[in-house]
Motif scaffolding. Structure first.
Motif, mmCIF file in Angstrom:
data_model
loop_
_atom_site.group_PDB
_atom_site.id
_atom_site.type_symbol
_atom_site.label_atom_id
_atom_site.label_comp_id
_atom_site.label_asym_id
_atom_site.label_seq_id
_atom_site.Cartn_x
_atom_site.Cartn_y
_atom_site.Cartn_z
ATOM 1 N N ASN A 105 0.777 -1.229 0.000
ATOM 2 C CA ASN A 105 0.000 0.000 0.000
ATOM 3 C C ASN A 105 0.811 1.282 0.000
ATOM 4 O OD1 ASN A 105 -2.657 0.143 -0.286
ATOM 5 N ND2 ASN A 105 -3.170 -0.318 1.855
ATOM 6 N N GLY A 106 2.117 1.159 0.199
ATOM 7 C CA GLY A 106 2.930 2.357 0.279
ATOM 8 C C GLY A 106 2.948 2.934 1.674
ATOM 9 N N LEU A 107 3.159 4.235 1.734
ATOM 10 C CA LEU A 107 3.376 4.914 3.014
ATOM 11 C C LEU A 107 2.137 4.901 3.900
ATOM 12 C CD1 LEU A 107 5.494 6.710 4.454
ATOM 13 C CD2 LEU A 107 4.406 8.654 3.342
ATOM 14 N N MET A 108 2.317 4.578 5.189
ATOM 15 C CA MET A 108 1.191 4.623 6.132
ATOM 16 C C MET A 108 1.557 5.325 7.431
ATOM 17 S SD MET A 108 -0.620 1.112 5.254
ATOM 18 C CE MET A 108 0.968 0.662 4.656
ATOM 19 N N GLU A 109 0.495 5.639 8.191
ATOM 20 C CA GLU A 109 0.662 6.445 9.401
ATOM 21 C C GLU A 109 0.707 5.603 10.659
ATOM 22 O OE1 GLU A 109 -1.681 10.257 9.809
ATOM 23 O OE2 GLU A 109 -2.813 9.242 8.226
ATOM 24 N N ASP A 161 3.998 3.643 10.505
ATOM 25 C CA ASP A 161 4.951 4.648 10.019
ATOM 26 C C ASP A 161 6.316 3.962 9.828
ATOM 27 O OD1 ASP A 161 6.888 6.783 9.960
ATOM 28 O OD2 ASP A 161 5.404 8.102 10.868
ATOM 29 N N PRO A 162 6.943 4.146 8.643
ATOM 30 C CA PRO A 162 8.223 3.459 8.400
ATOM 31 C C PRO A 162 9.324 3.841 9.399
ATOM 32 C CG PRO A 162 7.398 4.491 6.388
ATOM 33 C CD PRO A 162 6.496 4.938 7.490
ATOM 34 N N LEU A 163 9.138 4.921 10.122
ATOM 35 C CA LEU A 163 10.163 5.293 11.097
ATOM 36 C C LEU A 163 10.017 4.553 12.424
ATOM 37 C CD1 LEU A 163 11.008 9.103 10.907
ATOM 38 C CD2 LEU A 163 12.253 7.171 9.986
ATOM 39 N N TYR A 197 10.315 -1.418 9.401
ATOM 40 C CA TYR A 197 10.230 -1.414 7.939
ATOM 41 C C TYR A 197 11.639 -1.605 7.403
ATOM 42 C CZ TYR A 197 8.053 -0.309 3.494
ATOM 43 O OH TYR A 197 7.549 -0.394 2.220
ATOM 44 N N SER A 242 11.685 -2.974 0.262
ATOM 45 C CA SER A 242 10.433 -2.491 0.838
ATOM 46 C C SER A 242 9.584 -3.600 1.442
ATOM 47 C CB SER A 242 9.625 -1.762 -0.230
ATOM 48 O OG SER A 242 10.378 -0.665 -0.689
#
Lengths: 230, 355
Positions: A116-120, A124-126, A130, A135
């Motif tokens: 899905n790509g970037l999420m909150e 969150d990838p941070l 991740y 990816s």
């Protein structure tokens, strides 16, 4: 005006016949309380282990009732982080009355969400879950060292992968006998890290850090860690 | 049903009133955040549709400005010495020229040559091995790589939160509820990166038949050689077909970089790397994933005489590419028409602290 009334009534009803349902995660190593950076635990293979990190995704929680109904947690994914005690309590709101027989949930992040790509929020990838170089989410992270191992004391298990044939997303079901009435309920879910070291030896497996056959096999033992304290 | 509308309008008005009151506390001007003020991404004539999903992250002036500031901020590296721009310099096509392998904090040398950043809205895989499948999560790699910025994610958030400027800039870019987080930081970085587009080289002007734009005879001959020998992989107009291939480089036994196989674990992908775009190639030396070639002459020598055979070598290169000296000279002259001065000198892409 009719809409307004309906809304009020729904609020009223849900207040009356539902309650908050709390799942408290208790991490253990066999019978001992599990804590990071403190104790040394002895595995069934007589390895003395200490742990520095445990983080994993728990998600897609569904409560199944004896009458066939079910309730799905609105929050898709919870990041459980042993360094952060707040994450050890999962709050499910407005859970309908009835008798809950089983709880279904998953360990890790499903492949669709992975694509899905970037999420909150917890995704969150941070959040440290991740992979930077390829990816995809890390479903389960366990790090520590084996005190009585001769060499290579450190072990790093980063379990993940969502592309065939190395999917390491697991779904499981635990049995529970829990009545939900108009009062808030709390149940305790035991997470036994000892299960990871029944067949696996830290002295033999030092690193799992990418999607692979090992990672997939490792993920298959994760569901065994979970049970409900009855 | 109709009755709902007056109510909705009233609610909206009430909402606007409360919102504008919140702006009065002096922390930021709400008027700065204008979600409807999205910029349209320009697709040059004759180009394919971009692959980036702009609906999920619409470009705004403030979002781009925040991304640009982050891109040029040394604070994003552990010892605050290296920014993204340290390796991706705007006036050398967003790559680090003269460095074969990337060069991060404390002079740590990485394992690959820095890639140029350009036209990335048209890609759905990133890095030499294509390991990253979404532009928005790409910056996680340099930020956390030991060899590059070696930054701890929690520390990064703490630094941004405690800065005097960032919390306000995040809200200006994404609304009053946008706290500092990776989610917004990555979106802002993508927005800036998505403005780094190059399509105004001499080649483009000639293709668009702009007034006064014509190739010289040698450039035209060079284009013909290019189309015959190179364009199957370095496909126009992006000058890459977005695939991963083995172009016959001898394995560097110190690096032992298998490329794409690291990601797919498929033996057929051994030694395959992303086909890089050749736009602005004149200014982005050294070349190849390990920066082994310093000049375009060396590149052409490689394709004509230097191909190393292996199981995964691309069939198109099995016999090498047969080019005469004149062909080569013309080809290089043509490749230089891909240089887009308006792109590399664009001040809107440069360090915001200076321009």
């Amino acid at each position: 005006m009719k809409y307004f009334l309906i809304i009020i009534v729904t609020f009223f009803l849900s207040d009356c016949f539902a309650s908050n349902f709390r799942i408290k995660l208790s991490h253990k190593f066999s019978d001992e309380v599990f804590a990071l950076n403190e104790k040394t635990y002895t595995s069934v293979n007589n390895e003395e282990l200490t742990f520095s990190r445990l983080k994993y995704y728990l998600g897609n929680i569904v409560l199944n009732y004896d009458n066939g109904d079910s309730y799905t947690d609105l929050v898709r994914y919870h990041l459980i982080d042993l360094d952060n005690p707040e994450t050890m309590i999962l709050e499910l709101n407005n859970v309908p009355e009835g008798n809950i027989k089983t709880i279904k949930f998953s360990i890790g992040v499903d492949s669709l969400t992975n694509s899905n790509g970037l999420m909150e929020g917890d995704l969150d990838p941070l959040k440290g879950m991740y992979w930077a170089w390829s990816s995809g989410f890390i479903n389960f992270k366990l790090e520590g060292s084996c005190v009585n191992c001769e060499s290579n004391k450190e072990f790093t298990y980063h379990i993940g992968g969502f592309i065939a044939p190395y999917q390491s997303f697991q779904t499981t079901l635990v049995a529970v006998e829990q009545e939900v009435s108009d009062k808030d309920v709390a149940i305790e879910m035991i997470v036994n890290i000892g299960e990871v070291f029944l067949e696996n030896k830290a002295s033999l497996l030092h690193k799992v850090m990418s999607p692979s056959k090992t990672s997939k096999c490792f993920s298959e033992i994760l569901p065994q860690m979970f049970s409900i304290k009855l | 049903m109709k009755k709902i509308f007056p109510g909705l309008i009233l609610l909206t008005i009430l909402g606007l009133v409360t919102l504008s009151f919140e702006g009065v506390d002096g922390t930021y001007e709400l008027s700065d955040y204008t979600p409807d003020d999205t910029l349209t991404f320009v697709v040059p004539e004759g180009w394919p549709q971009p692959l980036y999903d702009f609906d999920k992250n619409p470009l705004t002036k403030n979002g781009i400005a925040l991304g640009r500031k982050l891109f040029y901020d040394d604070m994003l590296s552990r010892d605050s010495t290296v920014s993204c721009a340290f390796c991706h310099l705007s006036y050398t096509n967003f790559t680090h020229i003269d460095h074969k392998l990337s060069h991060g904090i404390e002079d740590r040398i990485g394992t690959r040559n820095t890639l140029s950043i350009m036209n990335l809205a048209w890609y759905n895989t990133f890095m030499w091995d294509g390991g990253i499948t979404n532009l928005d999560v790409q910056p996680l790699a340099p930020l956390t790589s030991f060899f590059e910025m070696d930054m701890d994610p929690d520390e990064l958030i703490t630094r941004l939160e405690s800065s005097s400027e960032y919390p306000k800039l995040f809200k200006q870019a994404f609304g009053k509820d946008a706290d500092v987080s990776g989610y917004y930081m990555f979106r802002a970085m993508s927005q800036f990166i998505l403005t780094l587009n190059t399509y105004n080289s001499k080649y483009d002007k000639v293709m668009r038949k702009e007034a006064g734009a014509t190739f010289t005879e040698r450039e035209q001959k060079g284009l013909e050689v290019f189309r015959a020998k190179c364009a199957s992989c370095h496909k126009e107009p992006l000058f890459t077909d977005g695939t991963f291939r083995n172009n016959g480089l001898a394995v560097d036994t110190n690096l032992n970089d298998g490329g794409r196989i690291k990601i797919t674990r498929n033996i057929d992908d051994s030694l395959k790397f992303k086909v890089p775009s050749l736009r602005n190639i004149e200014v982005s030396y050294p070349y190849m994933h390990d920066g082994r070639y310093k000049s375009l002459q060396m590149i052409l020598f490689h394709y004509s005489n230097g191909i190393t055979d292996s199981k995964t070598l691309d069939p198109a290169l099995k016999k090498g590419l047969n080019m005469g000296e004149d062909d080569k000279r013309n080809l290089i002259i043509f490749l230089k028409t891909l240089t887009d001065i308006s792109f590399i000198r664009n001040k809107a892409h440069a360090d915001p602290n200076r321009y």
